[in-house]
Design an enzyme around this catalytic site. Structure first.
Site, PDB file in Angstrom:
ATOM      1  N   HIS A   1      29.382 -96.374 -64.417  1.00 59.32           N
ATOM      2  CA  HIS A   1      27.885 -95.487 -64.710  1.00 59.32           C
ATOM      3  C   HIS A   1      26.997 -96.503 -65.502  1.00 59.32           C
ATOM      4  O   HIS A   1      25.824 -96.587 -65.176  1.00 59.32           O
ATOM      5  CB  HIS A   1      28.356 -94.233 -65.595  1.00 59.32           C
ATOM      6  CG  HIS A   1      27.308 -93.631 -66.004  1.00 59.32           C
ATOM      7  ND1 HIS A   1      26.841 -92.391 -65.204  1.00 59.32           N
ATOM      8  CD2 HIS A   1      26.395 -93.585 -67.103  1.00 59.32           C
ATOM      9  CE1 HIS A   1      25.611 -92.019 -66.028  1.00 59.32           C
ATOM     10  NE2 HIS A   1      25.337 -92.602 -66.854  1.00 59.32           N
ATOM     11  N   GLU A   2      27.450 -97.028 -66.448  1.00 63.72           N
ATOM     12  CA  GLU A   2      26.550 -97.897 -67.186  1.00 63.72           C
ATOM     13  C   GLU A   2      26.091 -98.992 -66.490  1.00 63.72           C
ATOM     14  O   GLU A   2      25.076 -99.604 -66.895  1.00 63.72           O
ATOM     15  CB  GLU A   2      27.112 -98.369 -68.724  1.00 63.72           C
ATOM     16  CG  GLU A   2      27.881 -97.441 -69.330  1.00 63.72           C
ATOM     17  CD  GLU A   2      27.041 -96.064 -69.586  1.00 63.72           C
ATOM     18  OE1 GLU A   2      25.653 -96.427 -69.743  1.00 63.72           O
ATOM     19  OE2 GLU A   2      27.266 -94.866 -69.753  1.00 63.72           O
TER      20      GLU A   2
ATOM     21  N   GLY B   1      29.475 -91.582 -74.938  1.00 63.93           N
ATOM     22  CA  GLY B   1      30.548 -92.465 -74.311  1.00 63.93           C
ATOM     23  C   GLY B   1      30.454 -93.848 -74.292  1.00 63.93           C
ATOM     24  O   GLY B   1      31.119 -94.925 -74.317  1.00 63.93           O
ATOM     25  N   ALA B   2      29.111 -94.245 -73.974  1.00 58.90           N
ATOM     26  CA  ALA B   2      28.648 -95.754 -73.656  1.00 58.90           C
ATOM     27  C   ALA B   2      27.162 -95.715 -73.385  1.00 58.90           C
ATOM     28  O   ALA B   2      26.480 -94.850 -73.432  1.00 58.90           O
ATOM     29  CB  ALA B   2      29.360 -96.509 -72.528  1.00 58.90           C
ATOM     30  N   MET B   3      26.470 -96.980 -73.779  1.00 62.80           N
ATOM     31  CA  MET B   3      24.946 -97.176 -73.358  1.00 62.80           C
ATOM     32  C   MET B   3      24.820 -98.201 -72.672  1.00 62.80           C
ATOM     33  O   MET B   3      25.260 -99.365 -72.853  1.00 62.80           O
ATOM     34  CB  MET B   3      24.383 -97.428 -75.063  1.00 62.80           C
ATOM     35  CG  MET B   3      23.018 -97.189 -75.014  1.00 62.80           C
ATOM     36  SD  MET B   3      22.278 -95.896 -74.361  1.00 62.80           S
ATOM     37  CE  MET B   3      20.893 -96.627 -73.771  1.00 62.80           C
TER      38      MET B   3
ATOM     39  N   ASN C   1      22.252-100.375 -72.741  1.00 63.57           N
ATOM     40  CA  ASN C   1      21.218-101.322 -73.106  1.00 63.57           C
ATOM     41  C   ASN C   1      21.240-102.644 -72.114  1.00 63.57           C
ATOM     42  O   ASN C   1      22.295-103.194 -71.905  1.00 63.57           O
ATOM     43  CB  ASN C   1      21.865-101.748 -74.548  1.00 63.57           C
ATOM     44  CG  ASN C   1      22.335-100.822 -75.532  1.00 63.57           C
ATOM     45  OD1 ASN C   1      21.456 -99.768 -75.803  1.00 63.57           O
ATOM     46  ND2 ASN C   1      23.424-100.869 -75.511  1.00 63.57           N
TER      47      ASN C   1
ATOM     48  N   GLU D   1      19.234 -94.962 -78.000  1.00 63.90           N
ATOM     49  CA  GLU D   1      18.759 -93.943 -77.187  1.00 63.90           C
ATOM     50  C   GLU D   1      19.139 -92.588 -77.897  1.00 63.90           C
ATOM     51  O   GLU D   1      20.543 -92.418 -78.545  1.00 63.90           O
ATOM     52  CB  GLU D   1      19.410 -93.811 -75.840  1.00 63.90           C
ATOM     53  CG  GLU D   1      19.270 -92.842 -74.800  1.00 63.90           C
ATOM     54  CD  GLU D   1      19.667 -92.967 -73.427  1.00 63.90           C
ATOM     55  OE1 GLU D   1      19.145 -92.107 -72.817  1.00 63.90           O
ATOM     56  OE2 GLU D   1      20.289 -93.869 -73.035  1.00 63.90           O
TER      57      GLU D   1
ATOM     58  N   GLU E   1      19.764 -90.272 -65.586  1.00 63.01           N
ATOM     59  CA  GLU E   1      21.085 -89.768 -65.640  1.00 63.01           C
ATOM     60  C   GLU E   1      21.622 -88.985 -64.509  1.00 63.01           C
ATOM     61  O   GLU E   1      22.707 -89.267 -64.186  1.00 63.01           O
ATOM     62  CB  GLU E   1      21.200 -88.773 -67.099  1.00 63.01           C
ATOM     63  CG  GLU E   1      21.067 -89.634 -68.254  1.00 63.01           C
ATOM     64  CD  GLU E   1      21.837 -90.772 -68.746  1.00 63.01           C
ATOM     65  OE1 GLU E   1      22.938 -90.943 -67.821  1.00 63.01           O
ATOM     66  OE2 GLU E   1      21.756 -91.610 -69.329  1.00 63.01           O
TER      67      GLU E   1
END
Length: 889
Positions: free
Chosen positions: A307-308, A271-273, A275, A131, A330
Site C-alpha cells: 500500500h505505501e 499503520g504506515a506513512m 512519505n 499527514e 487512499e
C-alpha cells in the site's frame, strides 16, 4: 517570541465549497533541524511567489501550531513586531511582496509531543508524522496538499545518540560538526506537499537490497530498525520487491528515486506513512518472524508495504488538491493493494476477508451518526476522516469502475490519469473523468457514490417462465436516509450475475433480451443498475435457475433476495463464484442464527437447523483444492456482523445463539473436525506461503470447534500445539482457545509462561494483552483494569491502547455491553485521558459509544450518559466532533 495564548472557542468546520487556491505557492523549501529532545531548533527558508489564481491583495498566511517563533525575515531583512500577526494557529504577513525568500526560526519540544503529530520522540528516536496537518507543528508553512515544492533538508544531531539521520530523497552531503555533532543534507527533486515530509534520527541499523526497474535503473532498498529487530525484516523486504515488480507489470509504474527507505517506529498513530522515499511504518506493520508474528501479521505486513509503496504514484506523484479528495489517493491505493494481495495469495479469500470487514465495520459506519460521503462536504478535524468509508468504500468505488469498464479500459484510464496529472494536486473529478474519457461511458450518475452517504440496498426478485424459457430478474435500489442527507438519488451500480441451473448445477449461458444490456454484460460482465427499479429478461434457458447475484461483491450494497434454505445449500455446493459460495453459507447460517436469537429472547428451547449441519458436513468431507476458502466457509458470522443484521442489538442473545451453533456443529461433526485437524499438520519448516497459511488456518478453525465443547481430546490437542511452539500462528491460536475456555488449570500456567518468555518484545506483548481481554468469561472487565496497571501498558503507545482497550471494546461485545454500564464507563475514562495525550487515538477508540441508538433503551441511556460526561470535558477538536455527531444522532 512565543505563540499567542489559545482561545476557548468551539472548533469550526471547514467546507469544501470554500476552497480557494493558496495565496502563495512555494517553489523550493530549505530546512535545517538542530535536534534536541526538548529544544529542537528548526530553520526554514521558503522560496515563495504569489499564486497566479490568487487575488493580489491577499495576505500570506502560514499554518503553525505549538511553535515558539525566534526569528522571521524576508529577503534577509528581519521583521519587527507589528509587521506580522501571530496567533495560536497561524502567522500572517498582511502586505507581502509578490515574490520573496521567507526565513523563520522556531523551537519545538518533540519529547512532550504525545499527540505523535509533527516531530516527536519514540524510544529515543526522532520521528515525524505530517499527514494530514502535522507539518504545521514543525515550522510555519502553507500546510495544505496543493502547495507542492522541492525540498532540501539538513539534519543535525549528536553523533553518539543519533548516528543515523534520514529525510526524503537522496543524501547529497554529510560531515562533522563541533561539539560531537554531525549532519546530513537530503534533496528531494520531486515537488511534494508538506504532508509527505519525513525525518528520522536515532540509533538504527539497516538491511539492504536492490531492485532493478523495468528501464534498467538500480534502486537501493533499505529497511531501518532498532538493532534487536534486524532479524525481523526479511519478509518486509521480500514484500517490497514483489510490490515494485507487481506495480510495473500491472500498472506500468516504475519507481523514480535512487533509494527507497522504510523505518520501523514503535509509537505511531497509523499503520504506515508513504512519505516520499522515506516511509515511516508502525513496527507492527513491518516486523515479522515465525516465532513472534502470526500468519495474519505476515499478510498484513505484505499488504501495508505494498500500500505505501503504491502511494508513490497514487498519492505522491499525483496527489490531492485538498483533504476532501482524500479517497482519491487512499481508495485508489487500497484497491491497488487488494489486487496485489489477491495475486500473491488466494483471490477468493482476499475478497471474502475484505468484504467481511466492509460489511461488518464500514456498513456500521454508514448507518451510524458519523456517516459521511466518500467525499465529505465539511469537517472539523480532518484526522477524523481517515475512516473506513474513505478507505474501504473508496476502494469499492474504484472496483466498480473496473467492473463497469473492464480491466483493459480501466488500465487505459489509470495510465491517462498518471500521465496527465503527474506532479499535480487534483480532484476526484479528474480521476473519474479519465475513466469516462477512455471508455466513452457517461459517469455523471456514478459520481453520486462520492457525494451520497449510506449503504444502498438492492431488493431482488426473480421469476422463471417455463413455457418461454425466460428468467425475469427485477432489481430495486434504495439508500436509507442518513443524518445530513434525508433524500437519496439512484446510484449507478454494477451487478455481476450468474444463473445456476437447478438440474445441472452449472452456470447457464446468459442471453439478455435487451441489446444494450447484453452489450454491457459482454463488456464488463455486469448488469448496469441505474434506475430505482429495472427488470432484466434472460432468454433461451432450458432449466429453472437459481440466481447468483452480486458475484465477487461487485457493488458495496446490501442484497436481499428471498432465497430458501435449500437454495442456499445448493449454491454453497455449486456456485462457481468463490465469494458467493461463501456468502450462501453465511446467509444459511444467519437464517439459523436469527431463529436461535429469537428463541433465546423468548426463553424457548434452542433447536439446531439440520440443514446447516448437513451443509457443513458436505464441506468437511468434499475434497477441495483451496483450503483457505474452506477455512472461511467453516467460520461462522462474527457477533459484530450478526449485530448489524438485527433491528435492535441484543448482545446476550447474539452471543448465546452463536455459541449454540458452534457447539452444535462441534458435537455433530466432531470426528470430521478432528480428521481435518490431523490432515493439516505441517512437518516442513515455517513459511508464510499461501499453501501453508491455508493449512494452518483450516487446522485452527477445526481446533476452535473442538475447543468450543472443551472436548478432552481437543483440549489435549490445544495444549500440545501450544507447547510444541512451532510458530506464533499455532501458539497464539492454541493459547487463545485455552484462555477463552474454562480450563484455567491449563490456561493460567500457559499464559504466565508466554508473558514471561516474550516480555521483551512489544509486538508479542500486544497479542498477550488482546487474547486476555477478549475472553468471554464475566471477569474480562476486571482483567482489563488489572492489565491497565501492568508495567508494560501505556496510554501513550497507540499499539498498546488498541491491543488492550480497543480489543476489549471492539471484540468482546458481551462484556463491554454489560448491563451495569461499567464497560462504557471504562471506555469513557480512557477517552477523557487520551483526549489530553493523543486526541487522534481518543477520537478513534470512542466509536463503540457512538452506536448507542442500535441498542435497547437501558443500554442507550447508559451509553448516552457516558457521551455526555465526555462532552463536559475540555475537548480537542477531534473528540468534540465525534461526540457532537453521536449525541445529535
Amino acid at each position: 517570541m512565543s505563540q499567542a495564548a489559545p482561545t476557548n472557542e468551539k472548533p469550526q468546520p471547514t467546507y469544501l465549497s470554500d476552497y480557494q487556491p493558496p495565496a502563495f505557492r512555494v517553489t523550493h523549501t530549505e530546512l535545517k533541524f538542530d535536534l534536541d529532545p526538548s529544544n529542537t531548533r528548526v530553520t526554514a527558508l521558503l522560496h515563495l511567489e504569489r499564486h497566479p489564481d490568487s487575488d493580489p491583495g491577499r495576505p500570506l498566511t502560514l499554518n503553525g501550531e505549538k511553535l515558539s517563533l525566534q526569528r522571521i525575515a524576508i529577503d534577509g531583512q528581519e521583521l519587527q513586531e507589528g509587521e506580522y500577526r501571530l496567533d495560536e494557529k497561524s502567522l500572517t504577513i498582511d502586505n507581502p511582496p509578490e515574490r520573496m525568500r521567507l526565513e523563520t526560526e522556531v523551537v519545538v519540544d518533540p519529547a512532550s509531543n504525545t499527540a505523535l503529530q509533527g516531530l516527536y520522540v519514540s524510544n529515543g528516536m526522532f520521528c515525524t508524522q505530517c499527514e494530514a496537518e502535522g507539518f504545521r507543528r514543525i515550522t510555519f508553512y502553507p500546510d495544505r496538499p496543493d502547495v507542492m515544492a522541492t525540498f532540501a533538508t539538513t539534519v543535525i544531531g549528536d553523533k553518539t545518540q543519533l548516528p543515523v539521520l534520514l529525510s526524503n530523497g537522496n543524501p547529497v552531503e554529510r560531515g562533522e560538526l563541533p561539539n560531537g555533532k554531525h549532519f546530513v543534507t537530503w534533496e528531494d527533486p520531486h515537488p511534494k506537499p508538506s504532508y509527505l515530509f519525513a525525518l528520522v534520527a536515532g540509533q538504527l541499523e539497516k538491511v539492504e537490497d536492490h531492485f532493478t526497474t523495468m528501464s534498467g535503473r538500480e534502486v537501493l532498498l533499505q529497511i531501518w530498525v532498532e538493532p534487536q529487530n534486524l532479524d525481523k525484516t526479511e519478509h518486509a523486504m521480500r514484500s517490497l520487491k514483489a510490490s515494485m515488480k507487481w506495480d510495473e507489470e500491472t500498472y506500468g509504474r516504475e519507481y523514480d528515486l535512487d533509494r527507497f527507505m522504510i523505518v520501523a517506529v514503535d509509537d505511531f498513530n497509523m499503520g504506515a506513512m508513504e512519505n516520499k522515499g522515506l516511509n515511516i511504518f508502525n513496527s507492527a506493520a513491518v516486523l515479522t518472524h515465525p516465532q513472534t508474528a502470526t500468519d495474519a501479521a505476515f499478510q498484513r505486513v505484505e499488504g501495508v508495504v505494498a500500500h505505501e509503496y503504491f502511494h508513490n504514484w497514487s498519492g505522491n506523484r499525483v496527489t490531492c488538491r485538498d483533504w476532501f479528495q482524500l479517497s482519491l489517493k487512499e481508495g485508489f491505493t487500497v484497491f491497488r493493494d487488494q489486487g496485489f494481495t489477491a495475486d500473491m495469495n488466494s483471490a477468493p479469500v482476499k475478497r471474502i476477508q475484505d468484504v467481511s470487514f466492509l460489511r461488518t465495520a464500514q456498513f456500521a459506519e454508514d448507518s451510524g451518526p458519523t456517516a459521511h460521503p466518500v467525499r465529505p462536504d465539511h469537517y472539523i478535524e480532518i484526522t477524523n476522516f481517515y475512516t473506513l468509508t474513505i478507505y474501504e468504500k473508496g476502494s469499492e468505488i474504484v472496483r466498480m469502475l473496473r467492473h463497469l469498464l473492464g480491466w483493459e479500459t480501466f488500465r487505459k484510464g489509470s495510465d491517462l490519469y498518471f500521465e496527465r496529472f503527474d506532479g499535480q494536486a487534483v480532484t476526484i473529478e479528474d480521476f473519474v473523468g479519465c475513466m469516462a474519457e477512455v471508455s466513452g461511458l457517461d459517469l455523471d450518475q456514478f459520481m453520486r457514490w462520492y457525494s451520497q452517504a449510506g449503504t444502498p440496498e438492492i431488493d431482488a426478485s426473480g421469476d422463471y417462465d417455463y413455457a418461454k424459457g425466460e428468467y425475469h430478474l427485477t432489481l430495486r435500489q434504495r439508500t436509507p436516509a442518513t443524518a445530513d442527507q434525508p433524500d437519496k438519488q439512484p446510484l449507478h451500480l454494477p451487478v455481476k450475475v450468474g444463473l445456476v441451473g437447478t438440474k445441472s448445477g452449472e452456470d447457464l449461458r446468459l442471453t439478455l433480451e435487451d441489446p444494450e444490456d447484453q452489450a454491457n454484460l459482454d463488456k464488463g460482465g455486469v448488469l448496469h443498475l441505474r434506475q430505482e427499479e429495472q427488470t432484466f429478461i434472460f432468454t433461451g434457458l432450458d432449466e429453472a435457475p437459481i440466481p447468483s447475484l452480486l458475484r465477487g461483491f461487485s457493488a458495496p450494497a446490501k442484497l436481499r433476495f428471498p432465497y430458501g434454505r435449500d437454495e442456499l445449500a445448493f449454491l454453497l455446493m455449486h456456485d462457481v463464484d468463490g465469494f458467493n459460495r461463501w456468502d450462501a453459507g453465511q446467509r444459511l447460517a444467519m437464517l439459523a442464527l436469527d431463529d436461535l436469537i429469537a428463541a433465546h429472547r423468548n426463553g424457548v428451547e434452542k433447536v439446531m437447523d439440520s440443514r446447516v449441519v448437513d451443509a457443513f458436513r458436505s464441506l468437511l468431507t468434499t475434497p477441495t483444492e483451496d483450503k483457505a476458502v474452506l477455512a472461511e466457509m467453516l467460520t461462522l458470522p462474527s457477533e459484530a456482523y450478526i449485530a448489524e443484521q438485527q433491528p435492535v442489538v441484543d448482545v446476550d442473545a447474539i452471543h448465546a445463539a452463536r455459541s449454540f451453533v458452534k457447539q452444535s456443529l462441534a458435537y455433530a461433526l466432531r470426528d470430521e473436525f478432528l480428521a481435518i485437524y490431523q490432515a493439516n499438520q505441517i512437518e516442513a519448516a515455517y513459511a508464510p506461503s499461501a499453501g501453508q497459511i491455508a493449512q494452518r488456518s483450516l487446522k485452527n478453525v477445526a481446533l476452535s470447534y473442538l475447543m468450543s465443547i472443551e472436548d478432552e481430546q481437543g483440549v489435549a490437542l490445544a495444549q500440545q500445539q501450544f507447547e510444541a511452539d512451532h510458530n506464533m500462528t499455532d501458539v497464539r491460536a492454541a493459547l487463545t482457545l485455552l484462555v477463552h475456555s474454562s480450563r484455567g488449570d491449563i490456561a493460567d500456567p500457559a499464559l504466565k509462561a508466554f508473558g514471561e518468555k516474550w516480555a521483551h518484545d512489544p509486538l508479542v506483548m500486544d497479542q498477550w494483552f488482546s487474547l486476555q481481554v477478549t475472553r468471554p468469561q464475566s471477569d474480562a472487565l476486571d482483567r482489563v483494569k488489572y492489565l491497565m496497571a501492568h508495567p508494560a501498558f501505556s496510554l501513550k503507545n497507540p499499539n498498546r491502547v488498541r491491543a488492550l482497550i480497543g480489543a476489549f471494546v471492539g471484540q468482546n461485545r458481551v462484556n463491554f455491553h454489560r448491563l451495569d454500564g461499567e464497560g462504557y464507563k471504562l471506555l469513557a475514562d480512557v477517552v477523557i485521558e487520551l483526549n489530553k495525550l493523543n486526541p487522534e487515538i481518543a477520537a478513534r477508540i470512542i466509536t463503540p459509544l457512538t452506536r448507542w441508538q442500535r441498542f435497547d433503551e437501558q443500554r442507550q441511556a447508559l451509553m448516552k450518559a457516558e457521551l455526555e460526561r465526555i462532552r463536559a470535558e475540555d475537548l480537542s477538536p477531534n473528540v468534540y466532533e465525534v461526540v457532537e455527531k453521536a449525541l445529535a444522532g
